[in-house]
Design a protein around this motif. Structure first.
Motif, short mmCIF file in Angstrom:
data_model
loop_
_atom_site.label_atom_id
_atom_site.label_comp_id
_atom_site.label_asym_id
_atom_site.label_seq_id
_atom_site.Cartn_x
_atom_site.Cartn_y
_atom_site.Cartn_z
N ILE A 1 -8.54 25.94 0.11
CA ILE A 1 -8.94 25.59 -1.22
C ILE A 1 -7.85 24.99 -2.15
CG2 ILE A 1 -10.01 26.49 -3.40
CD1 ILE A 1 -11.60 28.60 -1.63
N GLU A 2 -7.99 23.88 -2.99
CA GLU A 2 -6.93 23.44 -3.64
C GLU A 2 -6.46 24.40 -4.49
OE1 GLU A 2 -5.03 20.53 -3.44
OE2 GLU A 2 -6.43 20.33 -1.35
N ARG A 3 -5.05 24.45 -4.89
CA ARG A 3 -4.60 25.39 -6.01
C ARG A 3 -3.38 24.84 -6.41
NH1 ARG A 3 -0.85 30.05 -3.32
NH2 ARG A 3 0.03 29.76 -5.50
N LEU A 4 -2.60 25.50 -7.59
CA LEU A 4 -1.52 24.85 -7.96
C LEU A 4 -0.51 25.44 -7.40
CD1 LEU A 4 -2.34 25.84 -11.97
CD2 LEU A 4 -2.26 23.43 -11.08
N PRO A 5 0.88 24.77 -7.53
CA PRO A 5 1.79 25.12 -6.94
C PRO A 5 2.33 26.59 -7.00
CG PRO A 5 2.34 22.96 -7.84
CD PRO A 5 1.05 23.58 -8.62
N ALA A 6 2.59 27.26 -5.88
CA ALA A 6 2.97 28.67 -5.89
C ALA A 6 4.36 28.97 -6.49
CB ALA A 6 2.92 29.23 -4.65
N VAL A 7 4.58 30.06 -7.00
CA VAL A 7 5.91 30.39 -7.61
C VAL A 7 6.98 31.07 -6.32
CG1 VAL A 7 7.27 31.96 -9.01
CG2 VAL A 7 5.13 30.85 -9.76
N ARG A 8 8.08 30.66 -6.06
CA ARG A 8 8.91 30.97 -5.38
C ARG A 8 9.73 32.31 -5.88
NH1 ARG A 8 10.50 25.64 -5.51
NH2 ARG A 8 12.52 26.32 -6.41
N TYR A 9 10.25 33.42 -5.04
CA TYR A 9 10.66 34.58 -5.47
C TYR A 9 11.83 34.16 -6.20
CZ TYR A 9 12.88 39.05 -5.36
OH TYR A 9 13.47 40.05 -6.00
#
Length: 414
Positions: free
Chosen positions: A39-47
């Motif tokens: 499913i499409e999603r917004l970009p993830a946050v890197r640690y």
């Protein structure tokens, strides 16, 4: 027999000692999901970006277990607020409520019975993971919410927790095998504006309510400061708390993950959060935080602290401390199911050891409760009312009679 029907049978045939829904995972989910669409999603946050993220612009909304400076700051603020309303010599009480699915009825009954007995303390710090996250807010608020705690664990059945999805769609194009919309509704119905205000009021008195989720993008645990969110006054704070409680109980691949929107320098990103039990079944406070060192920074010697303020921790393990024997079939799914069951029980015991060693380092009195071998009501399926009511009553009787708390982890020679 179709794969989904086999999965469903495994779902019903859960053995005591492991999570009631994890047997689905053991039934070949990993194999079934190979090559699936996403499913499409917004970009993830890197640690590496974690310290830059903002959730509703609430500074103390959450922290990572490695963020010692943030933990120290939150603890110091709580200490200062608490000293305005309570004597400095008042005991400091901790409560940790573990995961365990429908075995959460044990902890709920124990707390309700303890409350009925009349000597349930007002906990300064309450933590919850998975099913423990659902009972933690009630435990945090105390006697006035005993009836709601009872209702959640004695009037709930499977239809109040999840809905089936079409198996082919969920495996090939979905984010989970089951829909957790009923669970979200149950949380939202209980967590009304009055409850949010009450949590905020207790937070202003220096009391802390922490809930654990797992940031699956980063593979790291995140601790949410529910009181700070409630006290923020942000119009979206209630929805965020609902999201956090739901995420903490969302078993990966079984229930959908909870996507939490964040911003970094105005850019919208998303974090994927799932069951806190993915990384820990229970926690008191991060081992990176030392009560001894915190006291020293406040100019309080350890000897003076021992003489003037008792620190007492209670850990409720919603389940047993060992998995029952079973003659395991020489079959892939049966082996996987029992292996996962063993790993979950072992993980819970390891968490108990971690908490115990942390309390011994910091001079905190340790107390442990768990489901004993004297509870033998047969398990018929996930979130079966008859089983949950029996387990609640079992915990209630133990709490009302004065529970014989264990003073060390299983097998530990003191």
């Amino acid at each position: 027999m179709p794969l989904f029907e086999k999965n469903e049978r495994a779902f019903r045939q859960r053995s005591h000692g492991h999570h009631p829904i994890m047997s689905i995972v053991a039934s070949g989910i990993a194999l079934a999901l190979v090559g699936c669409a996403s499913i499409e999603r917004l970009p993830a946050v890197r640690y590496a970006q974690a310290q830059q993220t903002r959730v509703l612009n609430i500074p103390d909304a959450r922290f990572y277990v490695s963020d010692v400076s943030r933990i120290n700051a939150i603890a110091l603020k709580a200490y200062e607020r608490r000293n305005k309303v309570r004597a400095k010599s008042a005991p400091l009480y901790f409560l940790a409520i573990s995961g365990g699915g429908d075995d959460g009825a044990f902890g709920a009954g124990l707390l309700a019975g303890w409350s009925k007995r009349g000597d349930l303390p007002t906990f300064d710090v309450v933590t919850g993971v998975s099913t423990g996250s659902l009972s933690a807010p009630f435990a945090f608020l105390g006697r006035d919410y005993d009836s709601q705690l009872r209702q959640v664990y004695t009037e709930t059945d499977a239809s109040d927790i999840f809905q089936r999805r079409a198996p082919l769609i969920s495996i090939t194009a979905g984010d989970a095998l089951f829909d957790s919309a009923p669970l979200r509704k149950m949380i939202a119905d209980r967590l009304d504006d009055a409850m949010i205000r009450k949590i905020a009021e207790e937070y202003e008195k220096g009391r802390l309510l922490f809930i654990l989720t797992t940031n699956l993008d980063q593979g790291r645990p995140v601790i949410w400061n529910i009181g700070a969110i409630a006290a923020s006054g942000d119009p979206q704070s209630r929805e965020l708390i609902i999201d956090v409680l739901l995420a903490s109980a969302s078993i990966p691949a079984v229930f959908p993950p909870v996507m939490i929107d964040v911003t970094i320098d105005g850019q919208k990103l998303q974090e994927m959060h799932v069951d806190g039990g993915t990384v820990a079944q229970a926690f008191l406070y991060p081992p990176s935080f030392s009560l001894k060192q915190a006291s020293a920074r406040l100019g309080i010697s350890e000897r003076k602290l021992r003489d003037t303020r008792r620190r007492i921790a209670y850990v409720i393990r919603n389940g047993r401390l060992s998995r029952p024997d079973e003659s395991v079939k020489v079959q892939t799914l049966a082996i996987a199911k029992q292996a996962i069951s063993t790993m979950i029980v072992s993980s819970g015991v390891n968490d108990i050891y971690r908490m115990y060693l942390t309390t011994q380092r910091d001079g905190v009195d340790f107390n442990l409760a768990s489901v004993g071998d004297d509870f033998n009501v047969p398990y018929k399926g996930p979130f079966d009312k008859e089983y949950m009511r029996a387990l609640f009553d079992y915990g209630f009787e133990k709490g009302n009679a004065g529970y014989a708390w264990q003073k060390a982890p299983p097998g530990y020679a003191r």
